[in-house]
Design an enzyme around this catalytic site. Structure first.
Site, PDB file in Angstrom:
ATOM      1  N   ASP A 182     -27.269  51.264 -20.926  1.00  0.00           N
ATOM      2  CA  ASP A 182     -28.244  51.632 -19.988  1.00  0.00           C
ATOM      3  C   ASP A 182     -27.708  51.471 -18.686  1.00  0.00           C
ATOM      4  O   ASP A 182     -26.536  50.939 -18.461  1.00  0.00           O
ATOM      5  CB  ASP A 182     -29.253  50.484 -20.101  1.00  0.00           C
ATOM      6  CG  ASP A 182     -30.684  50.982 -19.442  1.00  0.00           C
ATOM      7  OD1 ASP A 182     -30.492  52.203 -19.089  1.00  0.00           O
ATOM      8  OD2 ASP A 182     -31.586  50.459 -19.403  1.00  0.00           O
ATOM      9  N   SER A 183     -27.967  52.304 -17.811  1.00  0.00           N
ATOM     10  CA  SER A 183     -26.988  52.782 -16.518  1.00  0.00           C
ATOM     11  C   SER A 183     -27.354  51.913 -15.581  1.00  0.00           C
ATOM     12  O   SER A 183     -26.477  52.148 -14.608  1.00  0.00           O
ATOM     13  CB  SER A 183     -27.740  54.241 -16.235  1.00  0.00           C
ATOM     14  OG  SER A 183     -29.185  53.876 -15.828  1.00  0.00           O
ATOM     15  N   GLY A 184     -28.404  50.952 -15.433  1.00  0.00           N
ATOM     16  CA  GLY A 184     -28.545  50.131 -14.275  1.00  0.00           C
ATOM     17  C   GLY A 184     -29.804  50.371 -13.479  1.00  0.00           C
ATOM     18  O   GLY A 184     -30.238  49.722 -12.821  1.00  0.00           O
ATOM     19  N   GLY A 185     -30.457  51.419 -14.158  1.00  0.00           N
ATOM     20  CA  GLY A 185     -31.613  52.214 -13.624  1.00  0.00           C
ATOM     21  C   GLY A 185     -32.876  51.140 -13.655  1.00  0.00           C
ATOM     22  O   GLY A 185     -33.448  50.868 -12.865  1.00  0.00           O
ATOM     23  N   ASP A 226     -31.549  56.223 -13.224  1.00  0.00           N
ATOM     24  CA  ASP A 226     -32.881  56.861 -13.210  1.00  0.00           C
ATOM     25  C   ASP A 226     -33.719  55.971 -12.199  1.00  0.00           C
ATOM     26  O   ASP A 226     -33.163  54.771 -11.858  1.00  0.00           O
ATOM     27  CB  ASP A 226     -33.445  56.838 -14.247  1.00  0.00           C
ATOM     28  CG  ASP A 226     -33.922  55.658 -15.053  1.00  0.00           C
ATOM     29  OD1 ASP A 226     -33.074  54.641 -15.001  1.00  0.00           O
ATOM     30  OD2 ASP A 226     -35.036  55.418 -15.722  1.00  0.00           O
ATOM     31  N   GLN A 273     -39.223  60.688 -16.749  1.00  0.00           N
ATOM     32  CA  GLN A 273     -39.798  59.703 -15.947  1.00  0.00           C
ATOM     33  C   GLN A 273     -41.320  60.421 -15.790  1.00  0.00           C
ATOM     34  O   GLN A 273     -41.568  61.565 -16.298  1.00  0.00           O
ATOM     35  CB  GLN A 273     -39.390  59.590 -14.593  1.00  0.00           C
ATOM     36  CG  GLN A 273     -38.238  58.419 -15.058  1.00  0.00           C
ATOM     37  CD  GLN A 273     -38.554  57.110 -15.305  1.00  0.00           C
ATOM     38  OE1 GLN A 273     -39.935  56.739 -15.519  1.00  0.00           O
ATOM     39  NE2 GLN A 273     -37.586  56.251 -15.665  1.00  0.00           N
ATOM     40  N   GLY A 278     -39.505  54.261 -17.912  1.00  0.00           N
ATOM     41  CA  GLY A 278     -41.051  54.067 -17.115  1.00  0.00           C
ATOM     42  C   GLY A 278     -42.058  53.577 -18.072  1.00  0.00           C
ATOM     43  O   GLY A 278     -43.199  53.844 -17.473  1.00  0.00           O
ATOM     44  N   ASP A 303     -34.843  50.144 -28.248  1.00  0.00           N
ATOM     45  CA  ASP A 303     -34.419  48.660 -28.052  1.00  0.00           C
ATOM     46  C   ASP A 303     -35.411  47.834 -27.451  1.00  0.00           C
ATOM     47  O   ASP A 303     -36.395  48.338 -27.014  1.00  0.00           O
ATOM     48  CB  ASP A 303     -33.264  48.798 -26.902  1.00  0.00           C
ATOM     49  CG  ASP A 303     -33.704  48.927 -25.468  1.00  0.00           C
ATOM     50  OD1 ASP A 303     -33.934  48.100 -24.662  1.00  0.00           O
ATOM     51  OD2 ASP A 303     -34.280  50.185 -25.083  1.00  0.00           O
ATOM     52  N   CYS A 315     -38.616  37.167 -47.031  1.00  0.00           N
ATOM     53  CA  CYS A 315     -37.555  37.816 -46.537  1.00  0.00           C
ATOM     54  C   CYS A 315     -36.193  37.365 -47.065  1.00  0.00           C
ATOM     55  O   CYS A 315     -36.085  36.199 -47.766  1.00  0.00           O
ATOM     56  CB  CYS A 315     -37.643  37.215 -45.108  1.00  0.00           C
ATOM     57  SG  CYS A 315     -36.116  37.404 -43.772  1.00  0.00           S
ATOM     58  N   CYS A 317     -33.085  37.321 -45.310  1.00  0.00           N
ATOM     59  CA  CYS A 317     -32.148  37.006 -44.459  1.00  0.00           C
ATOM     60  C   CYS A 317     -31.463  35.679 -44.529  1.00  0.00           C
ATOM     61  O   CYS A 317     -32.172  34.770 -45.487  1.00  0.00           O
ATOM     62  CB  CYS A 317     -32.930  36.927 -43.057  1.00  0.00           C
ATOM     63  SG  CYS A 317     -33.687  35.634 -42.464  1.00  0.00           S
ATOM     64  N   CYS A 377     -33.726  32.522 -43.881  1.00  0.00           N
ATOM     65  CA  CYS A 377     -34.720  32.263 -45.026  1.00  0.00           C
ATOM     66  C   CYS A 377     -34.265  31.792 -46.395  1.00  0.00           C
ATOM     67  O   CYS A 377     -34.763  31.212 -47.081  1.00  0.00           O
ATOM     68  CB  CYS A 377     -35.918  33.404 -45.164  1.00  0.00           C
ATOM     69  SG  CYS A 377     -36.830  33.554 -43.590  1.00  0.00           S
ATOM     70  N   HIS A 393     -32.957  35.584 -38.278  1.00  0.00           N
ATOM     71  CA  HIS A 393     -34.406  36.108 -38.889  1.00  0.00           C
ATOM     72  C   HIS A 393     -35.058  37.207 -38.185  1.00  0.00           C
ATOM     73  O   HIS A 393     -35.538  38.229 -38.811  1.00  0.00           O
ATOM     74  CB  HIS A 393     -35.148  34.793 -39.003  1.00  0.00           C
ATOM     75  CG  HIS A 393     -36.539  35.275 -39.540  1.00  0.00           C
ATOM     76  ND1 HIS A 393     -36.848  35.583 -40.759  1.00  0.00           N
ATOM     77  CD2 HIS A 393     -37.803  35.607 -38.879  1.00  0.00           C
ATOM     78  CE1 HIS A 393     -37.997  35.760 -41.021  1.00  0.00           C
ATOM     79  NE2 HIS A 393     -38.549  35.912 -40.073  1.00  0.00           N
TER      80      HIS A 393
END
Lengths: 385, 385
Positions: A93-96, A147, A189, A216, A266, A304, A306, A309, A335
């Protein structure tokens, strides 16, 4: 150069689609959920853990990595992959978002944002060009434009001004890219205003970006507003490019967004909640520090697969959290990420089978039933919340 | 029933010996270093990590496990092995050390110690019988008698009184044992007074304990006093039983104690220092948060085969510690435990080869040179402390 992206399957009953993003560090099957590794680490986990839970892509953050360890180090060691031992794709990510979330620590102008470092109090300029320069040094497979994000409750004039600046910055970012092997995504945006969103999508898609993100959102908007904007925006974004919904969200958020055609996500939720002691399970969220887990000789989730578990009971996890032992959040992070990544794998399989709409409806109904029933029920003979 | 213990090799030039302790959860090759898992977890590591670094035995603590999760839970789940997912041998300390270290929180009598719980403020009696009962519930492979430990600077009368109570409590512990599959070790006390130590060894070895520990060291004594007492005490303990030096220590401490014939150790140092950012290496201790590590594109220890050194640089570990990321202490704990367990494996091999005295001398000389040289030197082209 555009990022090779192929759509391999589209669900009959929705805009849900699966596809493949090709990068220098391997291919990503979409829809994909990125594990959040802001500071070149997914808190408490190492790359072997991430492979084990099925993570494909990591998300790191330009602003935080600028301050520590700094771009010089990445240039010297050859990028984030070597630095943190992760050989798969990385998106930065850009820092926006930090221009928005750390508003008190920066001054903003057309040129960019001046931040006072929390590491050494030095002032750093984060401009569109500087963000691309740092993302190049980090060696991101996919870079994001800088952005300007505003609170969703901002008025239309303010939202428009930020959107238009975002457009100018997007073109400056595109011009600043030097390495064509690093993909660059633009960020749509426009807040919760459909007319602005449509205008933003139209402007940005006229330029050769490799993908398009919805920024946004989840910044003051309601879930209904977020879903409406996501639904509408994907119509205005080219199907030949990945569509990335930033910072969203819960499993129901993901299920809805995939229905609308979103390819990438994300969210800090699975790891963040793990550190607070909350697990996602197929039968609802479980707070392991609750007394009901103290003697529960069953795994977090009977269905599950994982590593947590397969090996540990709720009673043991309860004990670890009660003792503030760091193994607790580590096991819950494994998990929770596995839970999210399994949801994505199921979604991809459903899309390929042409049954995503039905899958999502059933899944959403089950989540709703478990999370809002208020009932206590029996699991393995032990009452759990 | 006595714990089967066989001595397989004795070094020519010292009393160092290697052997085998057989338990219901597998055999332990001695000399052995136990990983400290006070609260049924080695902080930040899981059983798979412990196997990977070569841990053979875990040390857990009766006092802490009494308060949380409590003996009832262990009875219900079938003991600590099932609870924490560790299938190897477990030794439990009796809580005697907490009678010493938490003196402000208990009242002591011939019957035992009354503690006020830090969990729920309830008062618990820890008597010799109760300690054995709890250790039985925990399912320890090796139990320790409850003892009374005093500061090494205590006068002889006070040290004698605690030693004599330790003897009475040892016999009560022996009488309280119900499961013959659980071994029971006595603890020799007597401070830094050789006459008391000799008397304590003579008293305890007249009873059918499965092994003998040296307690009450590293509690105010000097290194020279500790080494003298250790050296002398092993002469008074039967060679057919394991000898365990409790709570000691640094790699030089271990090397000296093995020379004297000690078979078992435990110490929090490798994990404790890891959480403070200090690594043991073949070229001395390294504090990874130091500026000298910030750009060090080399592993902690070029000669180390642990999972941390195989994958991560000092620069990355430095970054993790600077960001307070929990992966940092986790990776250092793996490295430090591997460092200790490799030292033990080397020592065993040297004993088997009949060359332990020479091995220990060379190792001690190298550690002394690295830790006290004050020189900075080059490692992989990068200056390190």
């Amino acid at each position: 150069m555009l990022l090779p992206f192929s759509v391999s399957a589209v669900d009959r009953g929705s805009r849900a689609r699966s596809g493949l993003i090709t990068t220098a560090h391997g291919a990503v099957r979409t829809p994909a959920f990125m594990a959040v590794g802001t500071r070149a680490t997914v808190t408490g986990l190492d790359p072997a853990d991430l492979l084990a839970v099925g993570a494909q892509v990591l998300l790191a953050n330009t602003y935080h990595l600028l301050l520590r360890p700094g771009p010089e180090l990445f240039r010297r060691v050859g990028g984030i992959h070597a630095f943190m031992g992760w050989s798969g794709p990385v998106l930065t990510d850009s820092g926006g978002y930090q221009i928005f979330s750390l508003a008190a620590d920066r001054t903003l102008s057309e040129r960019g944002a001046h931040f006072k470092s929390y590491v050494d109090q030095r002032v750093h300029l984060l401009s569109p060009e500087r963000s691309i320069e740092i993302q190049s040094a980090i060696g991101a497979d996919i870079m994001m434009v800088l952005d300007e994000c505003v609170d969703s409750r901002s008025d239309e004039a303010m939202t428009r001004a930020a959107m238009e600046r975002t457009h100018r910055w997007a073109l400056r970012s595109l011009a600043a890219r030097t390495n064509p092997a690093q993909a660059l995504f633009a960020i749509v945006q426009g807040g919760v205003h459909p007319t602005l969103r449509r205008e933003s999508a139209a402007f940005l898609t006229a330029h050769p970006f490799d993908g398009f993100a919805l920024g946004g959102l989840a910044v003051g908007d309601t879930r209904a507003e977020r879903e409406d904007i996501t639904q509408a925006s994907t119509e205005w974004l080219p199907s030949a490019r990945p569509r990335y919904l930033m910072g969203v969200g819960t499993p129901p958020d993901l299920l809805h967004a995939m229905l609308a055609g979103i390819d990438m996500f994300d969210c800090v939720l699975p790891t963040h909640l793990a550190w607070q002691g909350t697990a996602f399970t197929s039968t609802g969220r479980v707070k392991v520090s609750r007394g009901s887990c103290a003697a529960a000789d069953v795994p977090l989730d009977l269905s599950c697969t994982c590593a947590t578990c397969q090996r540990f009971t709720r009673a043991y996890l309860h004990h670890l959290f009660k003792c503030s032992e760091p193994l607790g959040p580590r096991l819950l992070s494994i998990h929770n990420l596995h839970h999210y990544l399994t949801l994505m794998a199921e979604a991809r399989a459903a899309i390929e089978a042409g049954s995503y709409a039905a899958y999502a409806a059933a899944k959403l109904e089950a989540i709703d039933r478990h999370e809002h029933s208020g009932r206590r029920f029996k699991l393995g003979g032990v009452a759990v919340e």
